[in-house]
Scaffold this motif. Structure first.
Motif, mmCIF file in Angstrom:
data_model
loop_
_atom_site.group_PDB
_atom_site.id
_atom_site.type_symbol
_atom_site.label_atom_id
_atom_site.label_comp_id
_atom_site.label_asym_id
_atom_site.label_seq_id
_atom_site.Cartn_x
_atom_site.Cartn_y
_atom_site.Cartn_z
ATOM 1 N N GLU A 142 0.837 -1.203 0.000
ATOM 2 C CA GLU A 142 0.000 0.000 0.000
ATOM 3 C C GLU A 142 0.870 1.251 0.000
ATOM 4 O O GLU A 142 0.636 2.186 -0.778
ATOM 5 C CB GLU A 142 -0.918 0.006 1.227
ATOM 6 C CG GLU A 142 -1.762 1.264 1.317
ATOM 7 C CD GLU A 142 -2.538 1.401 2.613
ATOM 8 O OE1 GLU A 142 -3.343 2.336 2.705
ATOM 9 O OE2 GLU A 142 -2.326 0.591 3.543
ATOM 10 N N TRP A 143 1.895 1.267 0.834
ATOM 11 C CA TRP A 143 2.769 2.425 0.923
ATOM 12 C C TRP A 143 3.463 2.684 -0.413
ATOM 13 O O TRP A 143 3.553 3.815 -0.871
ATOM 14 C CB TRP A 143 3.803 2.226 2.018
ATOM 15 C CG TRP A 143 3.239 2.100 3.405
ATOM 16 C CD1 TRP A 143 1.907 2.049 3.769
ATOM 17 C CD2 TRP A 143 3.971 1.987 4.603
ATOM 18 N NE1 TRP A 143 1.797 1.917 5.121
ATOM 19 C CE2 TRP A 143 3.044 1.874 5.671
ATOM 20 C CE3 TRP A 143 5.325 1.952 4.898
ATOM 21 C CZ2 TRP A 143 3.440 1.755 6.990
ATOM 22 C CZ3 TRP A 143 5.720 1.822 6.214
ATOM 23 C CH2 TRP A 143 4.779 1.744 7.262
ATOM 24 N N GLY A 144 3.965 1.613 -1.013
ATOM 25 C CA GLY A 144 4.661 1.748 -2.285
ATOM 26 C C GLY A 144 3.755 2.277 -3.384
ATOM 27 O O GLY A 144 4.144 3.145 -4.176
ATOM 28 N N LEU A 145 2.528 1.763 -3.444
ATOM 29 C CA LEU A 145 1.587 2.233 -4.465
ATOM 30 C C LEU A 145 1.231 3.699 -4.265
ATOM 31 O O LEU A 145 1.202 4.482 -5.220
ATOM 32 C CB LEU A 145 0.330 1.359 -4.470
ATOM 33 C CG LEU A 145 0.522 -0.026 -5.074
ATOM 34 C CD1 LEU A 145 -0.653 -0.936 -4.742
ATOM 35 C CD2 LEU A 145 0.734 0.072 -6.580
ATOM 36 N N HIS A 146 0.971 4.088 -3.028
ATOM 37 C CA HIS A 146 0.648 5.498 -2.768
ATOM 38 C C HIS A 146 1.837 6.418 -3.064
ATOM 39 O O HIS A 146 1.649 7.519 -3.582
ATOM 40 C CB HIS A 146 0.154 5.687 -1.338
ATOM 41 C CG HIS A 146 -1.290 5.341 -1.168
ATOM 42 N ND1 HIS A 146 -2.311 6.116 -1.655
ATOM 43 C CD2 HIS A 146 -1.876 4.274 -0.587
ATOM 44 C CE1 HIS A 146 -3.476 5.565 -1.384
ATOM 45 N NE2 HIS A 146 -3.233 4.424 -0.729
ATOM 46 N N CYS A 147 3.035 5.969 -2.760
ATOM 47 C CA CYS A 147 4.219 6.778 -3.076
ATOM 48 C C CYS A 147 4.394 6.912 -4.586
ATOM 49 O O CYS A 147 4.708 7.998 -5.081
ATOM 50 C CB CYS A 147 5.474 6.192 -2.428
ATOM 51 S SG CYS A 147 5.539 6.482 -0.641
ATOM 52 N N CYS A 148 4.179 5.833 -5.321
ATOM 53 C CA CYS A 148 4.254 5.907 -6.784
ATOM 54 C C CYS A 148 3.237 6.902 -7.319
ATOM 55 O O CYS A 148 3.540 7.696 -8.220
ATOM 56 C CB CYS A 148 4.025 4.534 -7.412
ATOM 57 S SG CYS A 148 5.428 3.414 -7.250
ATOM 58 N N LEU A 149 2.063 6.881 -6.765
ATOM 59 C CA LEU A 149 1.013 7.797 -7.188
ATOM 60 C C LEU A 149 1.414 9.250 -6.899
ATOM 61 O O LEU A 149 1.312 10.117 -7.779
ATOM 62 C CB LEU A 149 -0.279 7.434 -6.456
ATOM 63 C CG LEU A 149 -1.579 8.029 -6.915
ATOM 64 C CD1 LEU A 149 -1.820 7.811 -8.399
ATOM 65 C CD2 LEU A 149 -2.730 7.424 -6.112
ATOM 66 N N ALA A 150 1.900 9.509 -5.698
ATOM 67 C CA ALA A 150 2.331 10.871 -5.345
ATOM 68 C C ALA A 150 3.485 11.330 -6.242
ATOM 69 O O ALA A 150 3.499 12.467 -6.720
ATOM 70 C CB ALA A 150 2.746 10.929 -3.873
ATOM 71 N N LEU A 151 4.431 10.442 -6.495
ATOM 72 C CA LEU A 151 5.566 10.801 -7.352
ATOM 73 C C LEU A 151 5.121 11.042 -8.797
ATOM 74 O O LEU A 151 5.676 11.897 -9.487
ATOM 75 C CB LEU A 151 6.647 9.721 -7.279
ATOM 76 C CG LEU A 151 7.340 9.598 -5.914
ATOM 77 C CD1 LEU A 151 8.219 8.357 -5.874
ATOM 78 C CD2 LEU A 151 8.132 10.852 -5.584
ATOM 79 N N ALA A 152 4.107 10.325 -9.240
ATOM 80 C CA ALA A 152 3.578 10.548 -10.585
ATOM 81 C C ALA A 152 2.956 11.939 -10.678
ATOM 82 O O ALA A 152 3.118 12.633 -11.682
ATOM 83 C CB ALA A 152 2.547 9.471 -10.931
ATOM 84 N N TRP A 153 2.278 12.365 -9.639
ATOM 85 C CA TRP A 153 1.669 13.698 -9.637
ATOM 86 C C TRP A 153 2.722 14.792 -9.622
ATOM 87 O O TRP A 153 2.552 15.835 -10.231
ATOM 88 C CB TRP A 153 0.748 13.862 -8.435
ATOM 89 C CG TRP A 153 -0.526 13.073 -8.526
ATOM 90 C CD1 TRP A 153 -1.211 12.747 -9.656
ATOM 91 C CD2 TRP A 153 -1.245 12.502 -7.446
ATOM 92 N NE1 TRP A 153 -2.328 12.009 -9.340
ATOM 93 C CE2 TRP A 153 -2.378 11.846 -7.984
ATOM 94 C CE3 TRP A 153 -1.053 12.474 -6.065
ATOM 95 C CZ2 TRP A 153 -3.310 11.183 -7.202
ATOM 96 C CZ3 TRP A 153 -1.988 11.813 -5.292
ATOM 97 C CH2 TRP A 153 -3.095 11.174 -5.854
ATOM 98 N N VAL A 154 3.807 14.562 -8.912
ATOM 99 C CA VAL A 154 4.863 15.572 -8.797
ATOM 100 C C VAL A 154 5.644 15.689 -10.104
ATOM 101 O O VAL A 154 6.055 16.768 -10.500
ATOM 102 C CB VAL A 154 5.802 15.242 -7.612
ATOM 103 C CG1 VAL A 154 7.015 16.135 -7.606
ATOM 104 C CG2 VAL A 154 5.043 15.348 -6.304
ATOM 105 N N GLY A 155 5.872 14.581 -10.779
ATOM 106 C CA GLY A 155 6.609 14.602 -12.041
ATOM 107 C C GLY A 155 8.029 14.104 -11.870
ATOM 108 O O GLY A 155 8.579 14.094 -10.773
ATOM 109 N N GLU A 156 8.617 13.692 -12.982
ATOM 110 C CA GLU A 156 9.961 13.091 -12.965
ATOM 111 C C GLU A 156 11.067 14.066 -12.609
ATOM 112 O O GLU A 156 12.107 13.670 -12.125
ATOM 113 C CB GLU A 156 10.325 12.517 -14.335
ATOM 114 C CG GLU A 156 9.306 11.761 -15.024
ATOM 115 C CD GLU A 156 9.763 11.323 -16.398
ATOM 116 O OE1 GLU A 156 10.900 11.598 -16.808
ATOM 117 O OE2 GLU A 156 8.954 10.685 -17.066
#
Length: 159
Positions: free
Chosen positions: A8-22
């Motif tokens: 769950e933590w990993g998925l939410h972090c991926c989602l947050a990082l996707a919103w922030v951008g590369e």
């Protein structure tokens, strides 16, 4: 089946990082603060995602984590596998051949164990479903204000 909270933590972090951008690496401390998680354990999850080439990491004061590939190319199964490993969920130890059945004729157990077959079929369906969904799919179903809230948070706190 019990998955660790790291999925769950990993998925939410991926989602947050996707919103922030590369282009903006986010430190583990800021991700931990965003989700109110213990940083030490979250860092272990993030490192597992780096080893799986889901995240990239940049060392140093201005370093942090970012997605290593586009959200459309990160499946939920990728994250589950990175955190939990590739091992099958169910392990058949052929207990049907022990105890009272140990003396049964050899041919009685030629066919695969029905329990093992059913469990493998269910696991394959589960894995197919998680493989069919990506971080981009999660982005599309997230509350409308989540992306902007994440961008504001990580921009306000700096990287």
């Amino acid at each position: 089946m019990n998955m660790g909270e790291g999925v769950e933590w990993g998925l939410h972090c991926c989602l947050a990082l996707a919103w922030v951008g590369e282009e903006t690496p986010v430190p583990a401390a800021k991700l931990a603060a965003w989700f109110d998680l213990p940083q030490a354990y979250l860092s272990k999850c993030l490192q597992a995602l780096v080893r799986a080439d889901i995240l990239g990491s940049t060392p140093g004061v201005r370093g942090g984590y970012r997605l290593a590939r586009p959200p459309e190319r990160i499946t939920l199964m990728d994250v589950v596998t990175a955190i939990e490993g590739r091992e099958s969920v169910f392990r058949c130890t052929e207990i049907r051949q022990r105890g009272e059945s140990a003396a049964a004729p050899a041919g009685e157990f030629r066919r695969s164990c029905g329990v093992a077959v059913a469990m493998r079929r269910a696991e394959l369906a589960w894995r197919r479903e998680l493989t069919a969904q990506t971080v981009a799919d999660l982005m599309a179903t997230a509350p409308a204000k989540s992306p902007e809230r994440a961008r504001r948070h990580f921009a306000a706190t700096g990287s």
